[in-house]
Write an enzyme that holds these catalytic residues in place. Sequence first.
Site, PDB file in Angstrom:
ATOM      1  N   ASN A   9      24.364 -33.637 -36.525  1.00  0.00           N
ATOM      2  CA  ASN A   9      25.236 -33.176 -37.587  1.00  0.00           C
ATOM      3  C   ASN A   9      25.701 -34.000 -37.935  1.00  0.00           C
ATOM      4  OD1 ASN A   9      24.987 -32.636 -40.456  1.00  0.00           O
ATOM      5  ND2 ASN A   9      24.533 -30.341 -40.154  1.00  0.00           N
ATOM      6  N   ARG A  96      20.138 -34.789 -38.794  1.00  0.00           N
ATOM      7  CA  ARG A  96      20.325 -34.993 -39.809  1.00  0.00           C
ATOM      8  C   ARG A  96      20.368 -35.769 -41.018  1.00  0.00           C
ATOM      9  NH1 ARG A  96      23.873 -29.876 -42.758  1.00  0.00           N
ATOM     10  NH2 ARG A  96      22.273 -29.725 -44.737  1.00  0.00           N
ATOM     11  N   HIS A 184      19.154 -29.594 -48.603  1.00  0.00           N
ATOM     12  CA  HIS A 184      19.324 -28.216 -47.701  1.00  0.00           C
ATOM     13  C   HIS A 184      18.055 -28.052 -47.343  1.00  0.00           C
ATOM     14  CE1 HIS A 184      23.336 -26.763 -49.706  1.00  0.00           C
ATOM     15  NE2 HIS A 184      23.631 -27.547 -49.081  1.00  0.00           N
ATOM     16  N   ARG A 244      33.031 -28.952 -55.648  1.00  0.00           N
ATOM     17  CA  ARG A 244      31.478 -29.427 -56.605  1.00  0.00           C
ATOM     18  C   ARG A 244      30.934 -28.678 -58.068  1.00  0.00           C
ATOM     19  NH1 ARG A 244      27.168 -30.618 -51.955  1.00  0.00           N
ATOM     20  NH2 ARG A 244      28.647 -30.338 -50.548  1.00  0.00           N
ATOM     21  N   GLU A 382      19.651 -24.874 -39.211  1.00  0.00           N
ATOM     22  CA  GLU A 382      19.298 -25.794 -39.325  1.00  0.00           C
ATOM     23  C   GLU A 382      18.758 -26.743 -38.331  1.00  0.00           C
ATOM     24  OE1 GLU A 382      22.269 -25.739 -42.321  1.00  0.00           O
ATOM     25  OE2 GLU A 382      21.322 -27.362 -43.591  1.00  0.00           O
TER      26      GLU A 382
END
Length: 409
Positions: A9, A96, A184, A244, A382
Amino acid sequence: MNHCISVVNAGSSSIKFSLYDNLDKENLRLIFTGQIDGIGTAPRFKAKNAHDEIVEEQAWENSPDADHERLMEHLIGWIRKNRQALNLELVGVGHRVVHGGEFYSHPQLVDEAVLTILERFIPLAPLHQPHNLRPIRSVAKLNPDTPQVACFDTAFHATNPRKAQMFALPRWLTDEGVRRYGFHGLSYEYVASKLPEYDPVAAQGRVVVAHLGSGASMCAIQRGKSIASTMGFSAMDGLPMGTRPGNIDPAVVLYLLQEKRMDTAEIETLFYKQSGLLGVSGISNDMRELRQSADPRAREAISLFEYRIQRELGSLVATLGGLDALVFTAGIGENDADLRARVCECATWIGVKLDPEANRNREPRISSNDSAVSVWVIPSNEELMIASHTRDVVAGMIHPFPARSDYRA
Ligand code: ADP
């Protein structure tokens, strides 16, 4: 010799990795996990075993010898040395990849043609996609015979109805792929796969999952499938995040261009790196630091974050036509009991009733027995989702072992 799968990832300044075996059993087993972080400044390598014990650490002075590619070579070498010591054969590497565009709604075996298509999505996720793809090239160079599988953050949302995907823009832009994708997805998919263990009835109904980490989003899930989410064309939309802003009026962009004379690079930096919790507080993008600060700007940043979660929750519940379960996950969702309490307090109108003690103790179920909506804390994983997809894709390709779907059958 046993089989194993590694998961990569990669982001702009870090590469996380893990290694799993027991591919022929229902539950994969974690062997190692770790990361290289500080890439571009002072890279550090750390690997841990499944008991969370550090098994290796290394640091480099920043130099051209410690760029992404060299560090990836170091990682591949480290994995090779350690799996050989355990007599494990690597049968797949799962990655990922943030954006699968309109092409990929499932994990995908990567070859040169697929990689070329994935590179076309770089403009859709300029801060993530290039870093996600670079390790695929490194592995292809050093281990050309190892199958590689791209697992997409967008894929779980491919089930969204078309109206949830469209912007009200001229049709030619929609046709070009300017639409909401959602992100996500690997986290949501993992949580959706775990929820039936906790609440099988609600898992078949209407669920909102709040993935609240450095990046934050929420997803409406109906009968196990995503029907809407807060992130859109990019991972910037929706909730405010560490750095963000989340959803803003597009006229703000015009104002910055026309009145403030900012160029696109400055605006990109403003929106990706200087906004959100950091921008509002002027202190930090880290929720723990904001919680410890007495500065009113830190309070305001947290309060804005909570307010926006509350608004998005209302919107997603309206989309679902009601709510059976609410799930918190990721760094803030899993660890910040005060934030969960505040969100639940603002959701009494939907039938949420918190069990304050269960919430403080971070029990899996944090709603009271008489709550109309069950509320859960389910840690995301994940990496395990990617490993599981990778096993399914490479099952039977080299040495036969059953895919996960076969266990379910
Ligand atoms: P990512 O994987 O997107 O980098 P994480 O899921 O690790 O993000 O979440 C990082 C966020 O979680 C940070 O804002 C961090 O402050 C927050 N966090 C971690 N632990 C706690 C805690 N105990 N209380 C509040 N926030 C926490």
